[in-house]
Design a protein around this motif. Sequence first.
Motif, PDB file in Angstrom:
ATOM      1  N   ILE A  64       0.866  -1.186   0.000  1.00  0.00           N
ATOM      2  CA  ILE A  64       0.000   0.000   0.000  1.00  0.00           C
ATOM      3  C   ILE A  64       0.895   1.226   0.000  1.00  0.00           C
ATOM      4  CG2 ILE A  64      -1.674   1.326   1.308  1.00  0.00           C
ATOM      5  CD1 ILE A  64      -2.959  -1.221   2.192  1.00  0.00           C
ATOM      6  N   GLN A  65       0.746   2.048  -1.057  1.00  0.00           N
ATOM      7  CA  GLN A  65       1.583   3.221  -1.233  1.00  0.00           C
ATOM      8  C   GLN A  65       0.713   4.457  -1.404  1.00  0.00           C
ATOM      9  OE1 GLN A  65       5.311   1.781  -3.726  1.00  0.00           O
ATOM     10  NE2 GLN A  65       3.460   0.935  -4.603  1.00  0.00           N
ATOM     11  N   ASN A  66       1.328   5.595  -1.236  1.00  0.00           N
ATOM     12  CA  ASN A  66       0.635   6.863  -1.439  1.00  0.00           C
ATOM     13  C   ASN A  66       0.545   7.131  -2.936  1.00  0.00           C
ATOM     14  OD1 ASN A  66      -0.562   9.303  -0.918  1.00  0.00           O
ATOM     15  ND2 ASN A  66       1.348  10.369  -0.480  1.00  0.00           N
ATOM     16  N   GLU A  67      -0.675   7.111  -3.481  1.00  0.00           N
ATOM     17  CA  GLU A  67      -0.874   7.191  -4.928  1.00  0.00           C
ATOM     18  C   GLU A  67      -1.764   8.377  -5.304  1.00  0.00           C
ATOM     19  OE1 GLU A  67      -0.694   2.466  -6.051  1.00  0.00           O
ATOM     20  OE2 GLU A  67      -2.640   3.319  -5.519  1.00  0.00           O
ATOM     21  N   ASN A 197       0.380  22.144 -21.939  1.00  0.00           N
ATOM     22  CA  ASN A 197       1.225  21.179 -21.219  1.00  0.00           C
ATOM     23  C   ASN A 197       0.537  20.727 -19.932  1.00  0.00           C
ATOM     24  OD1 ASN A 197       3.461  21.003 -22.945  1.00  0.00           O
ATOM     25  ND2 ASN A 197       4.317  22.916 -22.141  1.00  0.00           N
ATOM     26  N   LEU A 198       0.806  19.489 -19.560  1.00  0.00           N
ATOM     27  CA  LEU A 198       0.319  18.941 -18.298  1.00  0.00           C
ATOM     28  C   LEU A 198       1.520  18.713 -17.386  1.00  0.00           C
ATOM     29  CD1 LEU A 198      -2.212  16.285 -19.673  1.00  0.00           C
ATOM     30  CD2 LEU A 198      -2.694  18.620 -18.911  1.00  0.00           C
ATOM     31  N   PHE A 199       1.438  19.236 -16.167  1.00  0.00           N
ATOM     32  CA  PHE A 199       2.558  19.179 -15.235  1.00  0.00           C
ATOM     33  C   PHE A 199       2.245  18.246 -14.058  1.00  0.00           C
ATOM     34  CE2 PHE A 199       2.473  23.282 -17.355  1.00  0.00           C
ATOM     35  CZ  PHE A 199       3.771  23.395 -17.843  1.00  0.00           C
ATOM     36  N   ALA A 200       3.293  17.683 -13.505  1.00  0.00           N
ATOM     37  CA  ALA A 200       3.123  16.803 -12.349  1.00  0.00           C
ATOM     38  C   ALA A 200       2.642  17.615 -11.152  1.00  0.00           C
ATOM     39  CB  ALA A 200       4.442  16.110 -12.024  1.00  0.00           C
ATOM     40  N   PRO A 201       1.521  17.226 -10.530  1.00  0.00           N
ATOM     41  CA  PRO A 201       1.013  17.967  -9.375  1.00  0.00           C
ATOM     42  C   PRO A 201       1.783  17.674  -8.087  1.00  0.00           C
ATOM     43  CG  PRO A 201      -0.409  16.107  -9.823  1.00  0.00           C
ATOM     44  CD  PRO A 201       0.619  16.117 -10.905  1.00  0.00           C
ATOM     45  N   ALA A 202       2.657  16.670  -8.122  1.00  0.00           N
ATOM     46  CA  ALA A 202       3.450  16.301  -6.945  1.00  0.00           C
ATOM     47  C   ALA A 202       4.642  15.491  -7.428  1.00  0.00           C
ATOM     48  CB  ALA A 202       2.617  15.500  -5.956  1.00  0.00           C
ATOM     49  N   GLU A 203       5.601  15.245  -6.531  1.00  0.00           N
ATOM     50  CA  GLU A 203       6.732  14.407  -6.904  1.00  0.00           C
ATOM     51  C   GLU A 203       6.392  12.940  -6.674  1.00  0.00           C
ATOM     52  OE1 GLU A 203       9.447  14.147  -2.881  1.00  0.00           O
ATOM     53  OE2 GLU A 203       9.876  15.748  -4.326  1.00  0.00           O
ATOM     54  N   GLY A 204       7.082  12.046  -7.366  1.00  0.00           N
ATOM     55  CA  GLY A 204       6.841  10.618  -7.195  1.00  0.00           C
ATOM     56  C   GLY A 204       7.313   9.830  -8.396  1.00  0.00           C
ATOM     57  N   ILE A 205       7.058   8.545  -8.349  1.00  0.00           N
ATOM     58  CA  ILE A 205       7.386   7.652  -9.468  1.00  0.00           C
ATOM     59  C   ILE A 205       6.230   7.698 -10.458  1.00  0.00           C
ATOM     60  CG2 ILE A 205       7.989   5.315 -10.161  1.00  0.00           C
ATOM     61  CD1 ILE A 205      10.042   6.619  -8.354  1.00  0.00           C
ATOM     62  N   LEU A 206       6.548   7.933 -11.717  1.00  0.00           N
ATOM     63  CA  LEU A 206       5.528   8.042 -12.762  1.00  0.00           C
ATOM     64  C   LEU A 206       5.191   6.669 -13.309  1.00  0.00           C
ATOM     65  CD1 LEU A 206       3.853   9.802 -14.797  1.00  0.00           C
ATOM     66  CD2 LEU A 206       5.899   9.748 -16.257  1.00  0.00           C
ATOM     67  N   THR A 207       3.897   6.370 -13.401  1.00  0.00           N
ATOM     68  CA  THR A 207       3.457   5.135 -14.045  1.00  0.00           C
ATOM     69  C   THR A 207       2.178   5.396 -14.821  1.00  0.00           C
ATOM     70  OG1 THR A 207       2.784   2.832 -13.717  1.00  0.00           O
ATOM     71  CG2 THR A 207       2.190   4.381 -11.991  1.00  0.00           C
ATOM     72  N   ALA A 247     -11.566  13.746 -22.171  1.00  0.00           N
ATOM     73  CA  ALA A 247     -11.753  14.574 -20.992  1.00  0.00           C
ATOM     74  C   ALA A 247     -12.215  13.721 -19.814  1.00  0.00           C
ATOM     75  CB  ALA A 247     -12.776  15.668 -21.281  1.00  0.00           C
ATOM     76  N   ASP A 248     -11.680  14.038 -18.647  1.00  0.00           N
ATOM     77  CA  ASP A 248     -11.999  13.360 -17.382  1.00  0.00           C
ATOM     78  C   ASP A 248     -11.478  11.933 -17.304  1.00  0.00           C
ATOM     79  OD1 ASP A 248     -13.386  15.639 -16.519  1.00  0.00           O
ATOM     80  OD2 ASP A 248     -15.190  14.974 -17.571  1.00  0.00           O
ATOM     81  N   ALA A 249     -10.626  11.537 -18.234  1.00  0.00           N
ATOM     82  CA  ALA A 249     -10.044  10.190 -18.195  1.00  0.00           C
ATOM     83  C   ALA A 249      -8.685  10.248 -17.488  1.00  0.00           C
ATOM     84  CB  ALA A 249      -9.883   9.643 -19.598  1.00  0.00           C
ATOM     85  N   PRO A 250      -8.288   9.154 -16.808  1.00  0.00           N
ATOM     86  CA  PRO A 250      -6.967   9.135 -16.173  1.00  0.00           C
ATOM     87  C   PRO A 250      -5.865   9.105 -17.221  1.00  0.00           C
ATOM     88  CG  PRO A 250      -8.010   6.992 -16.019  1.00  0.00           C
ATOM     89  CD  PRO A 250      -9.041   7.910 -16.571  1.00  0.00           C
ATOM     90  N   ILE A 251      -4.783   9.850 -16.960  1.00  0.00           N
ATOM     91  CA  ILE A 251      -3.681   9.901 -17.922  1.00  0.00           C
ATOM     92  C   ILE A 251      -2.366   9.375 -17.337  1.00  0.00           C
ATOM     93  CG2 ILE A 251      -4.611  11.714 -19.405  1.00  0.00           C
ATOM     94  CD1 ILE A 251      -2.995  13.724 -17.768  1.00  0.00           C
ATOM     95  N   PHE A 252      -2.209   9.418 -16.030  1.00  0.00           N
ATOM     96  CA  PHE A 252      -1.045   8.799 -15.396  1.00  0.00           C
ATOM     97  C   PHE A 252      -1.263   8.747 -13.886  1.00  0.00           C
ATOM     98  CE2 PHE A 252       0.088  13.339 -15.809  1.00  0.00           C
ATOM     99  CZ  PHE A 252       0.489  13.667 -14.514  1.00  0.00           C
ATOM    100  N   LYS A 253      -0.329   8.103 -13.214  1.00  0.00           N
ATOM    101  CA  LYS A 253      -0.392   7.967 -11.757  1.00  0.00           C
ATOM    102  C   LYS A 253       0.974   8.258 -11.175  1.00  0.00           C
ATOM    103  CE  LYS A 253      -0.846   3.776  -9.963  1.00  0.00           C
ATOM    104  NZ  LYS A 253      -1.474   2.492  -9.551  1.00  0.00           N
ATOM    105  N   LEU A 254       0.988   8.908  -9.999  1.00  0.00           N
ATOM    106  CA  LEU A 254       2.225   9.177  -9.279  1.00  0.00           C
ATOM    107  C   LEU A 254       2.222   8.390  -7.977  1.00  0.00           C
ATOM    108  CD1 LEU A 254       2.522  13.050  -9.755  1.00  0.00           C
ATOM    109  CD2 LEU A 254       3.791  11.270 -10.971  1.00  0.00           C
ATOM    110  N   ILE A 255       3.365   7.814  -7.658  1.00  0.00           N
ATOM    111  CA  ILE A 255       3.486   7.005  -6.439  1.00  0.00           C
ATOM    112  C   ILE A 255       4.597   7.579  -5.571  1.00  0.00           C
ATOM    113  CG2 ILE A 255       3.970   4.714  -5.510  1.00  0.00           C
ATOM    114  CD1 ILE A 255       2.934   3.569  -8.159  1.00  0.00           C
ATOM    115  N   ASP A 256       4.246   7.967  -4.373  1.00  0.00           N
ATOM    116  CA  ASP A 256       5.207   8.492  -3.411  1.00  0.00           C
ATOM    117  C   ASP A 256       5.761   7.338  -2.587  1.00  0.00           C
ATOM    118  OD1 ASP A 256       6.624   9.867  -1.472  1.00  0.00           O
ATOM    119  OD2 ASP A 256       4.837  10.307  -0.284  1.00  0.00           O
TER     120      ASP A 256
END
Length: 412
Positions: A64-67, A197-207, A247-256
Amino acid sequence: MTARTTRRKRRPKYGRIFFSIVFFLGLLFLLGKLGFDLFFREHETYLVDYGNLDIKADYNALVIQNEIVVNTNYSGKITYYADEGVAVVKGEPIAEVFNDGVESESSEETALEVSQKQIEFDYTVLEYDIMTLKNNILFAISQKEYDKVPALKSELILKLDTREKLEGENKFLSNRTTSYTEKTIGEGRLAVGEKANLFAPAEGILTFNIDGYEDYLTIDNIYNINYDDLALTSIVPQSVKTNRVDADAPIFKLIDQSTYYFVIELKADVAATYQVGKHVVVNTGDVNMDGEIYDVFSNGSGTVAVIRLHEANESFYSKRHVACTVINENYKGLKINVDTIVNLDGTIGVYRVMSNRRLQFVPIEVIGYDADYAIVQSGQFYQSDEGVVRTLSANQEIVRNAAAYKEGDLIE
């Protein structure tokens, strides 16, 4: 006439020879036995001393990770700047969306849609188990099967604790601990021919792999998960990385990975050795990580432990389960060989060598053990049906290979 003395030929006395051989062999046997006793049997007993023990067990841990699942308001052609598995920082450009005027098709629900009810914890079963355990304790007492009561009582306490956590204050919610966020980036809609452009809203591992369980397999929801059913559930992530985005679809996930949790179903023989706050080491095959036992609770038919980790490890950022070895460190107490332990009429103990060299059975309480050694309580321990029980102390002599002996045997 000359008298002649006739000498008779003696016959060999086979009987005497036979008994001489038997006597000689018997003497050799006694001398051999004496030598064996002097040089080998001295190792059959030893003096008990204090020591440490690390207990290891293999598990398939739920990770379980912060996603953060990131959606966008934009639709159109998308070009990615960053690759799968890289570490990104907040504000780093991840992709560009261009509205080329092509109408997006309204997509139906895909295979990411999952049935989470099948892995939800069944509260009615928990209540049933509690009542059954209470009845089993009363029945064991009525049948004078007192040896069964401690294990039943321990299981009941765990289940009562789980019910209290479910009905009362959630430990993780009360500490404002959660591990799932959903974020929509990009304001408004793009006009035809416009790009952004779309920017990362937080730091983390990109998947780009999303499995649909992100909002359910979270740290604040661990008490609601049925781990028996989860182990049988196939969780297959799907890549959301495509040429076009709706629109409104997921495009990526960040994992802290600054803090994450391994949730394991404990093996029955080591469950009692997992205590909240205790330090453990988690080995995933390529690295050792320091962890802390954050919580322990009953779930279904077993006991679950939550291990909190702080060391980043990018080898399992996209996995829900990870094979690992948990090393429960530094159990301290009297350290004995496991072959000294014997079960006598349902009670585990050892044979102590008394001053007259006779063996006396002494009950023990095992704190933890591995394949070769066990750590046991020193001096005395408490049992609910018998009260205080006297047990081993340091420097007392006990016998090895206890299964080969019985109480009252003489040890020379």
